[in-house]
Design an enzyme around this catalytic site. Sequence first.
Site, mmCIF file in Angstrom:
data_model
loop_
_atom_site.group_PDB
_atom_site.id
_atom_site.type_symbol
_atom_site.label_atom_id
_atom_site.label_comp_id
_atom_site.label_asym_id
_atom_site.label_seq_id
_atom_site.Cartn_x
_atom_site.Cartn_y
_atom_site.Cartn_z
ATOM 1 N N ARG A 175 46.982 87.785 54.674
ATOM 2 C CA ARG A 175 47.866 86.645 54.442
ATOM 3 C C ARG A 175 49.138 86.712 55.271
ATOM 4 O O ARG A 175 49.675 85.686 55.696
ATOM 5 C CB ARG A 175 48.213 86.586 52.943
ATOM 6 C CG ARG A 175 49.315 85.645 52.542
ATOM 7 C CD ARG A 175 49.661 85.821 51.070
ATOM 8 N NE ARG A 175 50.002 87.185 50.744
ATOM 9 C CZ ARG A 175 51.202 87.728 50.950
ATOM 10 N NH1 ARG A 175 52.184 87.003 51.478
ATOM 11 N NH2 ARG A 175 51.442 88.984 50.614
ATOM 12 N N GLU B 22 62.962 97.509 37.871
ATOM 13 C CA GLU B 22 61.890 96.522 37.978
ATOM 14 C C GLU B 22 61.048 96.499 36.704
ATOM 15 O O GLU B 22 60.713 95.424 36.181
ATOM 16 C CB GLU B 22 60.994 96.816 39.180
ATOM 17 C CG GLU B 22 59.897 95.771 39.352
ATOM 18 C CD GLU B 22 58.835 96.173 40.357
ATOM 19 O OE1 GLU B 22 58.509 95.342 41.229
ATOM 20 O OE2 GLU B 22 58.311 97.308 40.266
ATOM 21 N N TRP C 273 62.514 92.438 45.435
ATOM 22 C CA TRP C 273 61.882 91.125 45.319
ATOM 23 C C TRP C 273 62.644 90.043 46.093
ATOM 24 O O TRP C 273 62.297 88.863 46.032
ATOM 25 C CB TRP C 273 61.775 90.716 43.841
ATOM 26 C CG TRP C 273 60.653 91.390 43.110
ATOM 27 C CD1 TRP C 273 60.673 92.614 42.508
ATOM 28 C CD2 TRP C 273 59.332 90.871 42.900
ATOM 29 N NE1 TRP C 273 59.459 92.891 41.935
ATOM 30 C CE2 TRP C 273 58.619 91.837 42.153
ATOM 31 C CE3 TRP C 273 58.690 89.681 43.250
ATOM 32 C CZ2 TRP C 273 57.285 91.655 41.775
ATOM 33 C CZ3 TRP C 273 57.366 89.497 42.858
ATOM 34 C CH2 TRP C 273 56.683 90.474 42.139
ATOM 35 N N TYR D 249 55.055 88.572 36.692
ATOM 36 C CA TYR D 249 54.691 89.558 35.672
ATOM 37 C C TYR D 249 55.415 89.397 34.333
ATOM 38 O O TYR D 249 54.772 89.363 33.276
ATOM 39 C CB TYR D 249 54.922 90.972 36.212
ATOM 40 C CG TYR D 249 54.089 91.294 37.415
ATOM 41 C CD1 TYR D 249 52.742 91.601 37.282
ATOM 42 C CD2 TYR D 249 54.635 91.285 38.691
ATOM 43 C CE1 TYR D 249 51.958 91.895 38.392
ATOM 44 C CE2 TYR D 249 53.865 91.569 39.806
ATOM 45 C CZ TYR D 249 52.526 91.877 39.653
ATOM 46 O OH TYR D 249 51.750 92.155 40.749
ATOM 47 N N CYS E 212 49.461 91.369 41.897
ATOM 48 C CA CYS E 212 48.623 92.395 42.529
ATOM 49 C C CYS E 212 48.071 93.332 41.458
ATOM 50 O O CYS E 212 46.896 93.675 41.480
ATOM 51 C CB CYS E 212 49.421 93.182 43.561
ATOM 52 S SG CYS E 212 49.922 92.198 44.985
ATOM 53 N N ARG F 289 44.235 94.398 42.020
ATOM 54 C CA ARG F 289 43.346 93.699 42.948
ATOM 55 C C ARG F 289 43.664 94.021 44.394
ATOM 56 O O ARG F 289 42.801 93.998 45.273
ATOM 57 C CB ARG F 289 43.435 92.179 42.739
ATOM 58 C CG ARG F 289 44.805 91.607 43.100
ATOM 59 C CD ARG F 289 44.818 90.098 43.191
ATOM 60 N NE ARG F 289 46.147 89.623 43.539
ATOM 61 C CZ ARG F 289 46.589 89.465 44.781
ATOM 62 N NH1 ARG F 289 45.808 89.734 45.803
ATOM 63 N NH2 ARG F 289 47.823 89.047 45.010
ATOM 64 N N ASP G 20 49.098 97.788 48.487
ATOM 65 C CA ASP G 20 49.785 98.214 49.711
ATOM 66 C C ASP G 20 50.038 99.714 49.555
ATOM 67 O O ASP G 20 50.981 100.132 48.878
ATOM 68 C CB ASP G 20 51.079 97.407 49.844
ATOM 69 C CG ASP G 20 52.016 97.908 50.933
ATOM 70 O OD1 ASP G 20 51.714 98.924 51.590
ATOM 71 O OD2 ASP G 20 53.083 97.294 51.112
ATOM 72 N N HIS H 172 44.767 99.050 50.901
ATOM 73 C CA HIS H 172 44.974 98.869 52.339
ATOM 74 C C HIS H 172 46.265 99.514 52.839
ATOM 75 O O HIS H 172 47.234 99.670 52.103
ATOM 76 C CB HIS H 172 44.975 97.376 52.704
ATOM 77 C CG HIS H 172 45.936 96.567 51.893
ATOM 78 N ND1 HIS H 172 45.572 95.936 50.719
ATOM 79 C CD2 HIS H 172 47.260 96.272 52.080
ATOM 80 C CE1 HIS H 172 46.605 95.284 50.232
ATOM 81 N NE2 HIS H 172 47.649 95.483 51.029
ATOM 82 N N ILE H 173 46.230 99.857 54.114
ATOM 83 C CA ILE H 173 47.408 100.302 54.847
ATOM 84 C C ILE H 173 47.710 99.238 55.894
ATOM 85 O O ILE H 173 46.837 98.893 56.707
ATOM 86 C CB ILE H 173 47.178 101.664 55.532
ATOM 87 C CG1 ILE H 173 46.919 102.753 54.485
ATOM 88 C CG2 ILE H 173 48.378 102.041 56.406
ATOM 89 C CD1 ILE H 173 46.489 104.084 55.077
ATOM 90 N N ALA I 13 55.711 93.449 54.133
ATOM 91 C CA ALA I 13 55.001 92.253 54.586
ATOM 92 C C ALA I 13 55.150 91.170 53.522
ATOM 93 O O ALA I 13 54.794 91.397 52.362
ATOM 94 C CB ALA I 13 53.531 92.566 54.824
#
Length: 318
Positions: A25, A62, A84, A148, A201, A221, A224, A262-263, A317
């Site tokens: 994305r 957080e 955020w 959340y 996420c 799901r 990072d 993922h990285i 990102a």
Amino acid sequence: MSKSEQQYLNLCNKVLLEGSERDDRTNTGTISIFGHQMRFDLQEGFPLLTTKKVPFHLIVSELLWFIKGDTNIRFLLENNNHIWNEWAFKKWVESESYQGPDMTDFGNRILVDEEFKEVYIKEMNTFVDAVLHDDAFAKKYGDLGSVYGSQWRQWKTSNGQTIDQLKDVIHAIKTNPSSRRHIVTAWNPEDVPSNMALPPCHTMFQFYVSDGKLSCQLYQRSGDIFLGVPFNIASYALLTCLIAKECGLQPGEFVHTLGDAHIYKNHIDQVKLQLEREPKALPKLILRDFDSIFDVGMDDIQLDHYEPHPPIKAPIAV
């Protein structure tokens, strides 16, 4: 060597060696695997990474933000937490009321354009100041929608009522510990496309009571691995410890199940640097006495003997 931390490092290695290159994305690109699980014994120590310094106060503020049911970043900013900011800032700079310099694709442009980065920092500072001091602005642009905190504490039903999932699950753990329904979900299909700055996420978590210990499993799901997953591990471990204390239980395990792990391609060098470091002893979590997790403040949560390697910076990102 910490068995807990080694699981995370093994995940990093696995993705580097076996991951598939994928578009994403953010247009940054990732190396990814699908389906991975780690188990952290919370009796071994608090699973905050030591191969790089992870800012614990950001994790605490957080999590308390989530627990409060808050969705406005003002609370985070008041606690010097800016993790955020970019999502709320994006909402502002893409609105009709924004009249400043072009901020299109700011997340990537600040990495390659020093002149633009200075402009971005100035605009971000203006935005943060407005959220902190202008109530109307904060209400309009500081709120991230049904993220959340809203889903945990104010799940909207079809008949216009709300469900406090977190409060209900704590009550259920106390009154019916053997239940298989100790579940909180943040994934609301109705809100995902229309009313969330970032679809959750970490989508669902479940508690399990056995032998006087409280364990938690999270299904995430999208993870990072370099920036997000270390926060997620520590955050849900902390949540488990807090709820265990309120319910008169000991912390058991935190089980972390990942979907797309993922990285980001612009984190690969940082991951390789981290893998060169030797893990250290895990810190100890210290919680002051409290009756309800909804009354817990920043000063009630402390770490002892956290002596990590230096931090490793990497871009986020958006």
